[in-house]
Design a protein around this motif. Structure first.
Motif, PDB file in Angstrom:
ATOM      1  N   UNK A   1       0.829  -1.207   0.000  1.00 18.03           N
ATOM      2  CA  UNK A   1       0.000   0.000   0.000  1.00 18.03           C
ATOM      3  C   UNK A   1       0.862   1.254   0.000  1.00 18.03           C
ATOM      4  N   UNK A   2       1.935   1.239   0.801  1.00 22.43           N
ATOM      5  CA  UNK A   2       2.845   2.382   0.818  1.00 22.43           C
ATOM      6  C   UNK A   2       3.532   2.565  -0.535  1.00 22.43           C
ATOM      7  N   UNK A   3       3.909   1.457  -1.162  1.00 19.17           N
ATOM      8  CA  UNK A   3       4.557   1.545  -2.467  1.00 19.17           C
ATOM      9  C   UNK A   3       3.578   1.999  -3.544  1.00 19.17           C
ATOM     10  N   UNK A   4       2.297   1.692  -3.383  1.00 18.93           N
ATOM     11  CA  UNK A   4       1.307   2.204  -4.330  1.00 18.93           C
ATOM     12  C   UNK A   4       1.266   3.729  -4.272  1.00 18.93           C
ATOM     13  N   UNK A   5       1.231   4.284  -3.064  1.00 19.95           N
ATOM     14  CA  UNK A   5       1.218   5.734  -2.925  1.00 19.95           C
ATOM     15  C   UNK A   5       2.496   6.342  -3.514  1.00 19.95           C
ATOM     16  N   UNK A   6       3.628   5.696  -3.240  1.00 18.72           N
ATOM     17  CA  UNK A   6       4.896   6.178  -3.785  1.00 18.72           C
ATOM     18  C   UNK A   6       4.923   6.071  -5.302  1.00 18.72           C
ATOM     19  N   UNK A   7       4.373   4.967  -5.841  1.00 19.14           N
ATOM     20  CA  UNK A   7       4.384   4.765  -7.290  1.00 19.14           C
ATOM     21  C   UNK A   7       3.621   5.863  -8.015  1.00 19.14           C
ATOM     22  N   UNK A   8       2.504   6.301  -7.454  1.00 18.49           N
ATOM     23  CA  UNK A   8       1.720   7.350  -8.099  1.00 18.49           C
ATOM     24  C   UNK A   8       2.473   8.674  -8.145  1.00 18.49           C
ATOM     25  N   UNK A   9       3.420   8.851  -7.231  1.00 19.25           N
ATOM     26  CA  UNK A   9       4.200  10.084  -7.213  1.00 19.25           C
ATOM     27  C   UNK A   9       5.454   9.987  -8.078  1.00 19.25           C
ATOM     28  N   UNK A  10       6.030   8.786  -8.170  1.00 17.92           N
ATOM     29  CA  UNK A  10       7.331   8.621  -8.817  1.00 17.92           C
ATOM     30  C   UNK A  10       7.244   8.033 -10.216  1.00 17.92           C
ATOM     31  N   UNK A  11       6.435   7.004 -10.388  1.00 22.42           N
ATOM     32  CA  UNK A  11       6.432   6.234 -11.627  1.00 22.42           C
ATOM     33  C   UNK A  11       6.061   7.070 -12.858  1.00 22.42           C
ATOM     34  N   UNK A  12       5.010   7.907 -12.840  1.00 25.92           N
ATOM     35  CA  UNK A  12       4.657   8.644 -14.075  1.00 25.92           C
ATOM     36  C   UNK A  12       5.807   9.469 -14.623  1.00 25.92           C
ATOM     37  N   UNK A  13       6.446  10.257 -13.768  1.00 27.09           N
ATOM     38  CA  UNK A  13       7.558  11.092 -14.228  1.00 27.09           C
ATOM     39  C   UNK A  13       8.732  10.246 -14.697  1.00 27.09           C
ATOM     40  N   UNK A  14       9.062   9.186 -13.925  1.00 22.21           N
ATOM     41  CA  UNK A  14      10.196   8.331 -14.280  1.00 22.21           C
ATOM     42  C   UNK A  14       9.942   7.599 -15.599  1.00 22.21           C
ATOM     43  N   UNK A  15       8.736   7.091 -15.797  1.00 20.18           N
ATOM     44  CA  UNK A  15       8.426   6.371 -17.029  1.00 20.18           C
ATOM     45  C   UNK A  15       8.487   7.286 -18.243  1.00 20.18           C
ATOM     46  N   UNK A  16       7.865   8.455 -18.145  1.00 17.52           N
ATOM     47  CA  UNK A  16       7.850   9.370 -19.281  1.00 17.52           C
ATOM     48  C   UNK A  16       9.259   9.854 -19.626  1.00 17.52           C
ATOM     49  N   UNK A  17      10.065  10.124 -18.603  1.00 15.20           N
ATOM     50  CA  UNK A  17      11.447  10.546 -18.842  1.00 15.20           C
ATOM     51  C   UNK A  17      12.248   9.424 -19.494  1.00 15.20           C
TER      52      UNK A  17
END
Length: 294
Positions: A218-234
């Motif tokens: 659950x904690x990683x889900x919250x973190x993923x929503x903050x980190x993954x979009x920017x990291x993936x697009x970059x």
């Protein structure tokens, strides 16, 4: 001589502190030994690699054979889990948003679908090894656990499929989705351990590991929503599809490491004081079987 004496005193003090810690906190000693002996980081890396190798062919299989409503639901769940935007969201839309998936069906075929499902059991087997090492259990026979590998993969796909509405609180909002997601995750991890361990550990001792794994995911889900979009697009803009692979694999390693540590720590906590008094079933003297008649 004074320096040597100080070193001997420091070493003696350290040994006394270690002995005191082992006496007063035996769980910490056992936890440290278990974490070091099972080589969890290596196991988590293998688990993440198997998860990635399982996810890619199954994603193409779903895109090829699933009806449009299921593909739309899966795409929405992936957007919700990772908060996808921009190029990453476009990649998912192009893969799962195809009107018919005819070209993919011709490329994949029924044999390819079956092979994808069979190869996916490697992920199940890797998860079984993590659970068995956490509880220091020997390997179960393939005849006992083989069908559990397939059932677990299908259940994981079902859980991922419903992540969108679940994490959005079925339209109410994240304030409801967050606790509901946590409770469902506890139940899923509880069932996962019991299924993959072939019922060799009772339900209650599995609860600490399930709670820890649910909290971590659950904690990683919250973190993923903050980190993954920017990291993936970059990564997509700089390295193309290779950047997508590296970013998702890195996130999977973190997720699998958290799950591996959670299951192992939960096993140690359940087997040590004070939780073992409440979680480990004990047979009372009155429940002892009667002697057979002469």
């Amino acid at each position: 001589m004074g320096g040597r004496a100080r070193l001997r005193n420091a070493a003696a003090t350290a040994q006394r502190l270690r002995a005191s810690a082992e006496q007063h906190f035996p769980v910490l000693t056992e936890l440290t030994a278990r974490l070091l002996s099972t080589n969890l980081l290596d196991a988590a890396t293998r688990l993440a690699a198997q998860a990635f190798l399982t996810a890619v062919p199954l994603l193409f299989a779903v895109a090829a054979f699933a009806p449009a409503s299921m593909r739309t639901q899966l795409a929405e769940s992936l957007r919700t889990v990772f908060g996808l935007t921009g190029p990453a969201n476009q990649e998912i839309t192009e893969l799962l948003g195809s009107p018919t998936g005819k070209d993919l069906r011709q490329t994949t075929g029924i044999i390819g679908l079956l092979m994808a499902l069979i190869s996916a059991t490697s992920f199940s087997r890797a998860m079984v090894r993590v659970c068995e090492r956490a509880w220091l259990l020997p390997k179960a026979g393939a005849r006992i656990v083989a069908w559990r590998w397939v059932i677990w993969i299908l259940a994981v796909l079902l859980v991922i499929f419903f992540q969108g509405p679940l994490r959005e609180g079925f339209g109410v909002g994240i304030w409801l989705g967050l606790p509901v997601t946590f409770v469902i995750s506890v139940l899923v991890w509880l069932w996962t351990q019991h299924l993959l361990l072939a019922g060799r550990v009772p339900w209650l001792p599995l609860l600490p590991g399930a709670v820890l794994a649910a909290a971590g995911s659950t904690a990683l889900w919250i973190t993923a929503r903050l980190y993954i979009p920017t990291a993936l697009n970059k990564a997509l803009n700089q390295y193309g599809s290779l950047g997508l692979v590296l970013t998702m694999l890195s996130w999977l390693i973190v997720l699998c490491a958290a799950a591996s540590f959670a299951v192992t720590i939960g096993a140690v906590l359940a087997q040590g004081p004070p939780l073992n008094r409440y979680l480990t079933p004990r047979r009372s003297t009155g429940d002892a079987p009667a002697a057979p008649p002469a």
